[in-house]
Design an enzyme around this catalytic site. Structure first.
Site, PDB file in Angstrom:
ATOM      1  N   GLN A   1      -4.687  -5.270   7.084  1.00  0.00           N
ATOM      2  CA  GLN A   1      -5.684  -6.215   6.554  1.00  0.00           C
ATOM      3  C   GLN A   1      -5.662  -7.537   7.320  1.00  0.00           C
ATOM      4  O   GLN A   1      -6.511  -8.400   7.097  1.00  0.00           O
ATOM      5  CB  GLN A   1      -5.423  -6.496   5.058  1.00  0.00           C
ATOM      6  CG  GLN A   1      -5.518  -5.274   4.165  1.00  0.00           C
ATOM      7  CD  GLN A   1      -6.948  -4.760   4.011  1.00  0.00           C
ATOM      8  OE1 GLN A   1      -7.926  -5.423   4.373  1.00  0.00           O
ATOM      9  NE2 GLN A   1      -7.071  -3.556   3.474  1.00  0.00           N
TER      10      GLN A   1
ATOM     11  N   HIS B   1       0.856  -1.176   0.000  1.00  0.00           N
ATOM     12  CA  HIS B   1       0.000   0.000   0.000  1.00  0.00           C
ATOM     13  C   HIS B   1       0.902   1.240   0.000  1.00  0.00           C
ATOM     14  O   HIS B   1       2.004   1.203   0.539  1.00  0.00           O
ATOM     15  CB  HIS B   1      -0.839  -0.051   1.281  1.00  0.00           C
ATOM     16  CG  HIS B   1      -1.918   0.972   1.377  1.00  0.00           C
ATOM     17  ND1 HIS B   1      -1.684   2.263   1.768  1.00  0.00           N
ATOM     18  CD2 HIS B   1      -3.252   0.885   1.142  1.00  0.00           C
ATOM     19  CE1 HIS B   1      -2.826   2.934   1.785  1.00  0.00           C
ATOM     20  NE2 HIS B   1      -3.795   2.122   1.400  1.00  0.00           N
TER      21      HIS B   1
ATOM     22  N   ASP C   1       2.887  -4.532   8.186  1.00  0.00           N
ATOM     23  CA  ASP C   1       1.642  -3.787   8.039  1.00  0.00           C
ATOM     24  C   ASP C   1       0.486  -4.756   8.251  1.00  0.00           C
ATOM     25  O   ASP C   1       0.177  -5.577   7.384  1.00  0.00           O
ATOM     26  CB  ASP C   1       1.593  -3.154   6.644  1.00  0.00           C
ATOM     27  CG  ASP C   1       0.281  -2.419   6.390  1.00  0.00           C
ATOM     28  OD1 ASP C   1      -0.610  -2.451   7.260  1.00  0.00           O
ATOM     29  OD2 ASP C   1       0.162  -1.823   5.298  1.00  0.00           O
TER      30      ASP C   1
ATOM     31  N   LYS D   1     -10.752  -0.496   9.981  1.00  0.00           N
ATOM     32  CA  LYS D   1     -10.976  -1.707   9.179  1.00  0.00           C
ATOM     33  C   LYS D   1     -11.354  -2.893  10.067  1.00  0.00           C
ATOM     34  O   LYS D   1     -11.586  -3.992   9.574  1.00  0.00           O
ATOM     35  CB  LYS D   1      -9.709  -2.054   8.389  1.00  0.00           C
ATOM     36  CG  LYS D   1      -9.336  -1.018   7.327  1.00  0.00           C
ATOM     37  CD  LYS D   1      -8.174  -1.504   6.487  1.00  0.00           C
ATOM     38  CE  LYS D   1      -7.410  -0.397   5.830  1.00  0.00           C
ATOM     39  NZ  LYS D   1      -8.087   0.214   4.682  1.00  0.00           N
TER      40      LYS D   1
HETATM   41  C1  LIG Z   1      -2.539  -2.882   3.496  1.00  0.00           C
HETATM   42  C2  LIG Z   1      -2.907  -1.510   3.954  1.00  0.00           C
HETATM   43  N1  LIG Z   1      -2.001  -0.763   4.577  1.00  0.00           N
HETATM   44  C3  LIG Z   1      -2.282   0.469   5.018  1.00  0.00           C
HETATM   45  C4  LIG Z   1      -3.527   1.030   4.842  1.00  0.00           C
HETATM   46  C5  LIG Z   1      -3.757   2.422   5.320  1.00  0.00           C
HETATM   47  O1  LIG Z   1      -4.714   2.500   6.296  1.00  0.00           O
HETATM   48  P1  LIG Z   1      -5.105   3.922   6.869  1.00  0.00           P
HETATM   49  O2  LIG Z   1      -5.543   4.732   5.690  1.00  0.00           O
HETATM   50  O3  LIG Z   1      -6.197   3.659   7.817  1.00  0.00           O
HETATM   51  O4  LIG Z   1      -3.880   4.486   7.502  1.00  0.00           O
HETATM   52  C6  LIG Z   1      -4.510   0.282   4.200  1.00  0.00           C
HETATM   53  C7  LIG Z   1      -5.867   0.829   3.980  1.00  0.00           C
HETATM   54  O5  LIG Z   1      -6.258   1.391   3.019  1.00  0.00           O
HETATM   55  C8  LIG Z   1      -4.194  -1.011   3.731  1.00  0.00           C
HETATM   56  O6  LIG Z   1      -5.096  -1.755   3.085  1.00  0.00           O
END
Ligand SMILES: Cc1ncc(COP(=O)(O)O)c(C=O)c1O
Lengths: 156, 411
Positions: free
Chosen positions: B203, B124, B200, B226
């Site tokens: 998910q 991400h 991370d 999430k």
């Molecule tokens: C794998 C992953 N990492 C990080 C994030 C970032 O999450 P947030 O926007 O809540 O910081 C997400 C969500 O979109 C994600 O799916």
């Protein structure tokens, strides 16, 4: 508000058979535009002659039906116009697209009645329905923002 | 024993709503953000209605209760994650802020020109951009673990990639492909190479039982919204020694021990990293979210999602054959309930627009993973993602919506 208002026949027609599709060879000016929301990319190549007339322009890249058809209609409308006329067109189109975002408090694009009432957007009027779908406005304006950037770079 | 999804659905008010003239909401976008159960909404409302006060400073009754509610939630979230103590859990705004915290504190004080950070091609942007920013400032090198054709990490060349690296930063589960990565194996590879690891868990935590102590990561981040919690709250887990050794992140109130005209000293962890008034109601809400997940059972949730993903892959393939591509691992047991789809030649934006007309909520776009999209050869996909409140009827509705889209764009 039904899907038919968004996906008018003329839009689907331009999507199926895009006009001025492809890329002009150098020395045509080349600009890439990105929609950061969805990752769509357009490549605009344009030739403006010494009199400031848009001799030719083409659109490449990928996109959804709205961005592709809007860009296709844009090329048809702009080709053969002067750069100044092209800018008026851009302004008129973006004003049409901003009616809804204005209601949401985005005052960036000025008042509707400031645009030339004689300016006929033609087929492009079909994209009016897009303003009901705020996230899709970025799709509809992608090609236009890229054209603005190209004209700015050419006149710089 | 499977989940009683029809009962679970009733706990989520949004799922009882209708759109577009009475169509029920078929919510298939939980990888983006999950819906919230009534218990989370109520816990936050109750906090504001009964004990709202700033934390860690008031000596009066409700201020103490607010502090207890916040720190009690920290303890329950820490336990939920398998942490050894709540001191290992720093609250942040979300996973993005957690990764930025690590990059700005540990990263900027430990990485120097020529050092390497290893990422994967399925990250991400939250994992990519902070390291790009450190790279721009410090001149570090970013290396990328490639993917196999079915969307798994290709570890053939891993020894060379981690050789001399200072950090391996990767997702436990892909938000685009659903791939579940071999976290323990990768943290072990990093450790053997003398590198730190940052996992991370955005998910992973919502969908699979998570035990940070067993996963072996040095840093583990997650995001509350999430996992049935509110927006605006997430966290960073690391061992106490690691957190102690890191310089502070944001400066201000809450994070200090003493301040003079000459300088300041930081307070103890985890508060050292929590400058300013924290999102108290959100922390309370996150506590209620892990209570809900624990009551349902993470293993039960995982099993439900494996079965439902299997049902989706099977029935959608039967219905649409080669017209439908679903990216990622073919085997439901090696993936989460995230399905990135491409249907005929219909652009994902157009696809999800028609789906919306059927009440089916899917995300279209690059899913904040542009390098991955490029590797897949797509600018965008439409993504359906499942959670504990989805059932076979939701998958059937997805199939019907796909069919409607196919008819609309049949030319
Ligand atoms: C794998 C992953 N990492 C990080 C994030 C970032 O999450 P947030 O926007 O809540 O910081 C997400 C969500 O979109 C994600 O799916």
């Amino acid at each position: 508000m039904g899907l038919e208002d968004l996906y008018r026949e003329i839009i689907l027609d331009h999507y199926r058979s895009p006009r001025n599709r492809g890329e002009l060879p150098p020395p045509a000016h080349r600009v890439e535009g990105f929609n950061p929301l969805c990752g769509d990319e357009v490549v605009l190549t344009i030739e403006v002659d010494d009199e400031g007339m848009v001799k030719d322009l083409k659109i490449g890249g990928q996109g959804c039906s709205i961005s592709q058809s809007s860009a296709s209609m844009m090329t048809a409308a702009i080709k053969g116009k002067s750069a100044a006329e092209a800018r008026e067109f851009i302004e008129a189109f973006k004003t049409m697209m901003s009616i809804h975002s204005k209601e949401l408090g985005d005052d960036e694009h000025g008042e509707l009645d400031q645009i030339d009432p004689d300016l006929d957007l033609g087929d492009l009027e079909a994209l009016k329905g897009v303003v009901q779908y705020p996230v899709r406005i970025k799709c509809a304006t992608l090609g236009w923002n890229t054209l603005t950037q190209a004209l700015d770079e050419l006149s710089a | 024993m499977g989940l009683n999804v029809s009962e679970i659905k009733k706990d989520f008010p949004v799922l009882g709503q209708t759109v577009h003239d009475g169509r029920r909401i078929v919510y298939l976008d939980s990888a983006n953000t999950s819906q919230k159960p009534q218990s989370v909404i109520d816990a936050m409302g109750r906090y504001y209605e009964t004990i709202n006060a700033n934390v860690h400073r008031g000596t009066y009754k409700i201020a103490e209760e607010a502090t207890n509610a916040m720190e009690g939630a920290r303890g329950r979230v820490a336990t939920f994650l398998g942490a050894n103590s709540s001191r290992e859990l720093v609250f942040t705004k979300n996973a993005t802020e957690s990764i930025n915290l690590v990059a700005n504190t540990w990263g900027r004080s430990n990485l120097n020109e020529g050092d390497a950070v290893v990422l994967t091609m399925m990250e991400h942007h939250a994992t990519i951009v902070p390291w790009h920013m450190v790279a721009a400032e410090k001149g570090i090198e970013l290396r990328w673990i490639p993917l196999t054709a079915d969307g798994q990490l290709d570890l053939t060349d891993i020894d060379r990639l981690v050789d001399g690296a200072k950090l391996v930063s990767f997702t436990a589960m892909s938000n685009v492909l659903g791939t579940i990565n071999p976290v323990e194996r990768l943290t072990e590879i990093a450790r053997s190479a003398g590198a730190m690891s940052l996992v991370d868990g955005s998910q992973h935590v919502p969908h699979l039982a998570t035990n940070v102590a067993e996963l072996g990561a040095d840093f583990f981040v997650f995001t509350g919204h999430k996992m049935l919690g509110p927006t605006g709250i997430g966290g960073l887990w690391a061992q106490e020694e690691t957190l102690d050794a890191m310089p502070p992140f944001l400066g201000g109130g809450e994070m200090i021990l003493n301040v003079t005209t000459e300088g300041f000293t930081t307070t103890e962890i985890p508060w050292k990293f929590e400058a300013g008034t924290p999102p108290i109601a959100e922390i309370v809400g996150l506590g209620a979210a892990v209570d809900y997940l624990t009551a349902v059972g993470m293993d039960e949730i995982r099993q439900h999602e494996v079965e439902l993903t299997g049902y989706a892959l099977r029935t959608l393939h039967d219905r649409f054959g080669d017209d439908l591509t679903i990216h990622g691992p073919a085997e439901p047991a090696s993936r989460g309930g995230v399905m990135s789809i491409q249907f005929k030649d219909i652009h994902p934006h157009d696809l999800t627009q028609i789906m919306d007309q059927n009440g089916v909520c899917l995300r279209a776009g690059h899913h904040c993973a542009k390098p991955l999209m490029k590797a897949l050869g797509a600018n965008a996909t439409a993504r359906a993602s499942l959670y504990l409140y989805n059932d076979e009827a939701d998958i059937d509705a997805l199939g019907d919506a796909l069919e409607a889209s196919g008819e609309f764009f049949d030319f």
